[in-house]
Design a protein around this motif. Structure first.
Motif, PDB file in Angstrom:
ATOM      1  N   HIS A  20       0.838  -1.196   0.000  1.00 27.04           N
ATOM      2  CA  HIS A  20       0.000   0.000   0.000  1.00 27.04           C
ATOM      3  C   HIS A  20       0.873   1.247   0.000  1.00 27.04           C
ATOM      4  CE1 HIS A  20      -3.729  -2.213   0.681  1.00 27.04           C
ATOM      5  NE2 HIS A  20      -3.060  -2.947   1.562  1.00 27.04           N
ATOM      6  N   ARG A  21       0.466   2.243  -0.773  1.00 29.17           N
ATOM      7  CA  ARG A  21       1.191   3.503  -0.831  1.00 29.17           C
ATOM      8  C   ARG A  21       0.898   4.318   0.426  1.00 29.17           C
ATOM      9  NH1 ARG A  21      -0.002   8.132  -5.383  1.00 29.17           N
ATOM     10  NH2 ARG A  21       1.606   9.611  -4.764  1.00 29.17           N
ATOM     11  N   ILE A  22       1.954   4.673   1.170  1.00 30.48           N
ATOM     12  CA  ILE A  22       1.800   5.379   2.436  1.00 30.48           C
ATOM     13  C   ILE A  22       2.633   6.654   2.405  1.00 30.48           C
ATOM     14  CG2 ILE A  22       2.084   5.258   4.935  1.00 30.48           C
ATOM     15  CD1 ILE A  22      -0.019   3.370   3.942  1.00 30.48           C
ATOM     16  N   CYS A  23       2.034   7.777   2.795  1.00 27.73           N
ATOM     17  CA  CYS A  23       2.781   9.024   2.926  1.00 27.73           C
ATOM     18  C   CYS A  23       3.374   9.114   4.331  1.00 27.73           C
ATOM     19  CB  CYS A  23       1.874  10.227   2.667  1.00 27.73           C
ATOM     20  SG  CYS A  23       1.284  10.325   0.965  1.00 27.73           S
ATOM     21  N   GLY A  24       4.322  10.020   4.496  1.00 26.24           N
ATOM     22  CA  GLY A  24       4.903  10.220   5.808  1.00 26.24           C
ATOM     23  C   GLY A  24       6.247   9.553   5.984  1.00 26.24           C
ATOM     24  N   TYR A  25       6.839   9.053   4.892  1.00 27.40           N
ATOM     25  CA  TYR A  25       8.145   8.433   4.964  1.00 27.40           C
ATOM     26  C   TYR A  25       9.138   9.261   4.152  1.00 27.40           C
ATOM     27  CZ  TYR A  25       5.901   4.304   6.937  1.00 27.40           C
ATOM     28  OH  TYR A  25       5.196   3.460   7.753  1.00 27.40           O
ATOM     29  N   GLY A  26      10.424   9.024   4.405  1.00 28.09           N
ATOM     30  CA  GLY A  26      11.438   9.702   3.619  1.00 28.09           C
ATOM     31  C   GLY A  26      11.679  11.118   4.093  1.00 28.09           C
ATOM     32  N   PRO A  27      12.370  11.906   3.260  1.00 30.70           N
ATOM     33  CA  PRO A  27      12.726  13.287   3.641  1.00 30.70           C
ATOM     34  C   PRO A  27      11.501  14.182   3.720  1.00 30.70           C
ATOM     35  CG  PRO A  27      13.259  12.873   1.341  1.00 30.70           C
ATOM     36  CD  PRO A  27      12.859  11.547   1.916  1.00 30.70           C
ATOM     37  N   PRO A  28      11.648  15.362   4.374  1.00 29.43           N
ATOM     38  CA  PRO A  28      10.527  16.317   4.452  1.00 29.43           C
ATOM     39  C   PRO A  28      10.085  16.770   3.059  1.00 29.43           C
ATOM     40  CG  PRO A  28      12.240  16.886   6.022  1.00 29.43           C
ATOM     41  CD  PRO A  28      12.817  15.823   5.129  1.00 29.43           C
ATOM     42  N   PRO A  29       8.910  17.386   2.978  1.00 32.76           N
ATOM     43  CA  PRO A  29       8.349  17.769   1.674  1.00 32.76           C
ATOM     44  C   PRO A  29       9.124  18.904   1.004  1.00 32.76           C
ATOM     45  CG  PRO A  29       6.660  17.722   3.376  1.00 32.76           C
ATOM     46  CD  PRO A  29       7.963  17.638   4.070  1.00 32.76           C
ATOM     47  N   ASN A  30       9.027  18.949  -0.319  1.00 31.77           N
ATOM     48  CA  ASN A  30       9.485  20.090  -1.107  1.00 31.77           C
ATOM     49  C   ASN A  30       8.280  20.967  -1.410  1.00 31.77           C
ATOM     50  OD1 ASN A  30      12.453  19.676  -1.879  1.00 31.77           O
ATOM     51  ND2 ASN A  30      11.555  17.664  -2.327  1.00 31.77           N
ATOM     52  N   ALA A  31       8.456  22.289  -1.270  1.00 32.45           N
ATOM     53  CA  ALA A  31       7.365  23.242  -1.474  1.00 32.45           C
ATOM     54  C   ALA A  31       7.559  23.990  -2.790  1.00 32.45           C
ATOM     55  CB  ALA A  31       7.298  24.233  -0.319  1.00 32.45           C
ATOM     56  N   GLU A  32       6.468  24.138  -3.536  1.00 33.96           N
ATOM     57  CA  GLU A  32       6.450  24.924  -4.770  1.00 33.96           C
ATOM     58  C   GLU A  32       5.219  25.806  -4.754  1.00 33.96           C
ATOM     59  OE1 GLU A  32       7.993  22.228  -8.330  1.00 33.96           O
ATOM     60  OE2 GLU A  32       6.569  21.150  -7.052  1.00 33.96           O
ATOM     61  N   ILE A  33       5.296  26.942  -5.423  1.00 35.11           N
ATOM     62  CA  ILE A  33       4.151  27.855  -5.468  1.00 35.11           C
ATOM     63  C   ILE A  33       3.943  28.347  -6.889  1.00 35.11           C
ATOM     64  CG2 ILE A  33       5.490  29.947  -4.926  1.00 35.11           C
ATOM     65  CD1 ILE A  33       3.024  30.744  -3.147  1.00 35.11           C
ATOM     66  N   LEU A  34       2.669  28.479  -7.257  1.00 36.32           N
ATOM     67  CA  LEU A  34       2.295  28.970  -8.584  1.00 36.32           C
ATOM     68  C   LEU A  34       1.367  30.157  -8.419  1.00 36.32           C
ATOM     69  CD1 LEU A  34       2.256  28.396 -11.760  1.00 36.32           C
ATOM     70  CD2 LEU A  34       0.075  27.241 -11.301  1.00 36.32           C
ATOM     71  N   THR A  35       1.733  31.290  -9.002  1.00 38.79           N
ATOM     72  CA  THR A  35       0.831  32.436  -9.079  1.00 38.79           C
ATOM     73  C   THR A  35       0.055  32.314 -10.378  1.00 38.79           C
ATOM     74  OG1 THR A  35       2.361  33.840  -7.839  1.00 38.79           O
ATOM     75  CG2 THR A  35       0.671  34.943  -9.141  1.00 38.79           C
ATOM     76  N   LEU A  36      -1.265  32.299 -10.302  1.00 35.47           N
ATOM     77  CA  LEU A  36      -2.066  32.115 -11.518  1.00 35.47           C
ATOM     78  C   LEU A  36      -1.746  33.201 -12.535  1.00 35.47           C
ATOM     79  CD1 LEU A  36      -5.619  30.909 -10.544  1.00 35.47           C
ATOM     80  CD2 LEU A  36      -3.621  29.614 -11.215  1.00 35.47           C
ATOM     81  N   GLY A  37      -1.589  32.774 -13.769  1.00 36.43           N
ATOM     82  CA  GLY A  37      -1.142  33.657 -14.831  1.00 36.43           C
ATOM     83  C   GLY A  37       0.293  33.368 -15.212  1.00 36.43           C
ATOM     84  N   SER A  38       1.041  32.745 -14.290  1.00 39.77           N
ATOM     85  CA  SER A  38       2.411  32.330 -14.575  1.00 39.77           C
ATOM     86  C   SER A  38       2.388  30.924 -15.160  1.00 39.77           C
ATOM     87  CB  SER A  38       3.255  32.360 -13.298  1.00 39.77           C
ATOM     88  OG  SER A  38       4.526  31.785 -13.524  1.00 39.77           O
ATOM     89  N   LEU A  39       3.403  30.589 -15.927  1.00 34.11           N
ATOM     90  CA  LEU A  39       3.471  29.276 -16.564  1.00 34.11           C
ATOM     91  C   LEU A  39       4.338  28.301 -15.788  1.00 34.11           C
ATOM     92  CD1 LEU A  39       3.830  30.350 -20.317  1.00 34.11           C
ATOM     93  CD2 LEU A  39       1.751  29.677 -19.085  1.00 34.11           C
ATOM     94  N   THR A  40       5.037  28.772 -14.778  1.00 32.98           N
ATOM     95  CA  THR A  40       5.972  27.908 -14.074  1.00 32.98           C
ATOM     96  C   THR A  40       5.794  28.004 -12.565  1.00 32.98           C
ATOM     97  OG1 THR A  40       7.669  29.636 -14.094  1.00 32.98           O
ATOM     98  CG2 THR A  40       7.711  28.033 -15.896  1.00 32.98           C
ATOM     99  N   TRP A  41       6.096  26.896 -11.899  1.00 30.43           N
ATOM    100  CA  TRP A  41       6.105  26.847 -10.449  1.00 30.43           C
ATOM    101  C   TRP A  41       7.440  27.381  -9.937  1.00 30.43           C
ATOM    102  CZ3 TRP A  41       2.037  24.796  -7.477  1.00 30.43           C
ATOM    103  CH2 TRP A  41       1.017  24.157  -8.212  1.00 30.43           C
ATOM    104  N   ARG A  42       7.409  28.069  -8.803  1.00 29.46           N
ATOM    105  CA  ARG A  42       8.633  28.540  -8.153  1.00 29.46           C
ATOM    106  C   ARG A  42       8.932  27.654  -6.945  1.00 29.46           C
ATOM    107  NH1 ARG A  42       7.481  32.939  -5.699  1.00 29.46           N
ATOM    108  NH2 ARG A  42       5.278  33.197  -6.317  1.00 29.46           N
ATOM    109  N   SER A  43      10.170  27.221  -6.830  1.00 27.42           N
ATOM    110  CA  SER A  43      10.552  26.360  -5.724  1.00 27.42           C
ATOM    111  C   SER A  43      10.783  27.187  -4.458  1.00 27.42           C
ATOM    112  CB  SER A  43      11.826  25.582  -6.062  1.00 27.42           C
ATOM    113  OG  SER A  43      12.257  24.837  -4.930  1.00 27.42           O
ATOM    114  N   LEU A  44      10.227  26.704  -3.328  1.00 31.61           N
ATOM    115  CA  LEU A  44      10.468  27.306  -2.017  1.00 31.61           C
ATOM    116  C   LEU A  44      11.394  26.429  -1.186  1.00 31.61           C
ATOM    117  CD1 LEU A  44       6.841  28.519  -1.133  1.00 31.61           C
ATOM    118  CD2 LEU A  44       8.683  29.806  -2.234  1.00 31.61           C
ATOM    119  N   GLY A  45      11.903  25.352  -1.808  1.00 33.80           N
ATOM    120  CA  GLY A  45      12.835  24.477  -1.121  1.00 33.80           C
ATOM    121  C   GLY A  45      12.148  23.466  -0.223  1.00 33.80           C
ATOM    122  N   GLN A  46      12.956  22.775   0.552  1.00 31.22           N
ATOM    123  CA  GLN A  46      12.458  21.762   1.472  1.00 31.22           C
ATOM    124  C   GLN A  46      12.016  22.414   2.777  1.00 31.22           C
ATOM    125  OE1 GLN A  46      15.115  18.543   3.231  1.00 31.22           O
ATOM    126  NE2 GLN A  46      14.171  17.428   1.534  1.00 31.22           N
TER     127      GLN A  46
END
Length: 389
Positions: free
Chosen positions: A172-198
């Protein structure tokens, strides 16, 4: 009796703007002249302003899973009698499978975890927009948490995406393992996500994500270094995560673990719902945002088993993916002061805190199995979404 068509246009637009969104959709079917009125940009703006005011109940979106999977319904409960309302089947998005991750200003943020695709959808005019792909969307080995909010100062809509590697436990696929999450943000109207890092937080994806004070809020999974940090926020303006102080245990808040906490927006204040046991809740409200000492316990809601749950379940219900979701949750506060609860994805109940009474809500047309989302309906199109108007 004065015919509607004989009134000045400004008066007609003002009257129609106060209709619940499902009723306004029905008004478009009356005649061509009514359809033209209902699609007038002035009416759409007036209607959005009225729906965003504090004078009306939120329109509920019911994501039905039985008897028809992935069917959407709009449910409007009248302000002075929550057992009288209107249910309307509305168009579903043009994707075969989806989950409702968040709602903001009449738009739903949808996800398809099996294909790692994300969309915005207005269920009342069927406008649909697929979000750009990011690097983390290329793999099915990631678990994703989404946040969706509106930054009023810049009039920008932003989508926050947190991706972390999923584990495999007994197939079964389980979340909560491995390294902390990576954060990305998208402002609508933009074509690309910006990385906010881990980041060192791990928000729980649920219907309890709320927007208060310009920030998105979640309950947090306990990480190794943050066992006691149960609530976190993301500031849409500064694009930073912050801890949010929980109610003080000295005041009587027990917490009951991250898995038994939910968040709601009650009267513009951040509120924590602590699930003590099946169907029994405490609701704590942060009266002054960010101040731990301002938390107050407003309600103790006793256990209640709705009549529908006492009846034997139709065996055909068991095909629904919602069937085994046994939790009870607070959906939202109603304008008459009552609190709307959902039990086992099968029924809605209004709790009256003044008298300690429960009222089962059963409106003709409601699906048998569903998840309810508090929604501010509007008829704006994608062009208004991209420009923040």
């Amino acid at each position: 009796m004065i015919a509607m068509e004989s009134l000045p246009r400004e008066i007609m637009l003002n009257i129609l703007s106060k209709l619940p969104t499902p009723s306004l959709l029905n008004a478009k079917l009356v005649s061509r002249s009514w359809k033209n009125l209902a699609e007038d940009p002035i009416l759409i703006d007036l209607h959005f302003t009225h729906m965003a005011s504090n004078n009306t109940n939120p329109c509920l979106i019911l994501h039905g899973d039985y008897p028809i999977q992935n069917q959407l319904y709009a449910l409007y409960l009248y302000p002075h009698n929550n057992n009288v309302g209107l249910v309307k089947s509305i168009s579903s998005p043009p994707v075969p499978d989806f989950n409702v991750a968040a709602s903001c200003n009449g738009w739903l943020c949808l996800s398809n975890s099996s294909k790692n695709t994300f969309h915005l959808y207005n269920p009342f005019n069927s406008d649909f927009m697929e979000l750009p792909k990011s690097a983390h969307d290329q793999s099915s080995d990631f678990c994703t948490v989404l946040g969706f909010g509106f930054q009023a100062e810049t009039k920008e809509y932003k989508i926050l995406k947190l991706s972390r590697v999923s584990g495999n436990v007994r197939g079964h696929r389980i979340c909560g393992y491995g390294p902390p999450p990576n954060a990305e943000i998208l402002t609508l109207g933009s074509l690309t996500w910006r990385s906010l890092g881990q980041i060192n937080y791990d928000p729980v994806q649920s219907a309890s994500q709320v927007m208060v004070n310009g920030r998105l809020h979640w309950v947090n999974w306990p990480l190794r270094h943050h066992h006691n940090h149960r609530l976190i926020s993301f500031d849409l303006s500064e694009e930073k995560f912050r801890l949010v102080p929980c109610p003080n245990s000295a005041a009587g808040f027990e917490g009951h673990g991250y898995h038994r906490l939910m968040l709601v927006n009650r009267g513009g204040c951040l509120s924590v719902v602590s699930n003590i046991n099946y169907g029994s809740f405490e609701i704590w409200v942060m009266k002054e945002y960010g101040v731990r000492q301002s938390w107050r316990k407003e309600f103790n809601i006793s256990s209640e088993i709705p009549r529908e749950l006492e009846e034997e379940v139709d065996p055909s219900f068991k095909i629904s993916r919602l069937y085994r979701r046994s939790f009870t949750r607070v959906v939202c506060s109603m304008k008459n002061g009552e609190i709307l609860l959902q039990y086992k994805c099968r029924t809605l109940v209004a709790y009256d805190p003044r008298h300690g009474t429960f009222t089962n809500i059963k409106i003709p047309g409601m699906p048998n199995m569903f998840e309810a989302v508090a929604h501010g309906g509007n008829l704006n199109g994608i062009d208004r979404l991209l420009t923040g108007l």
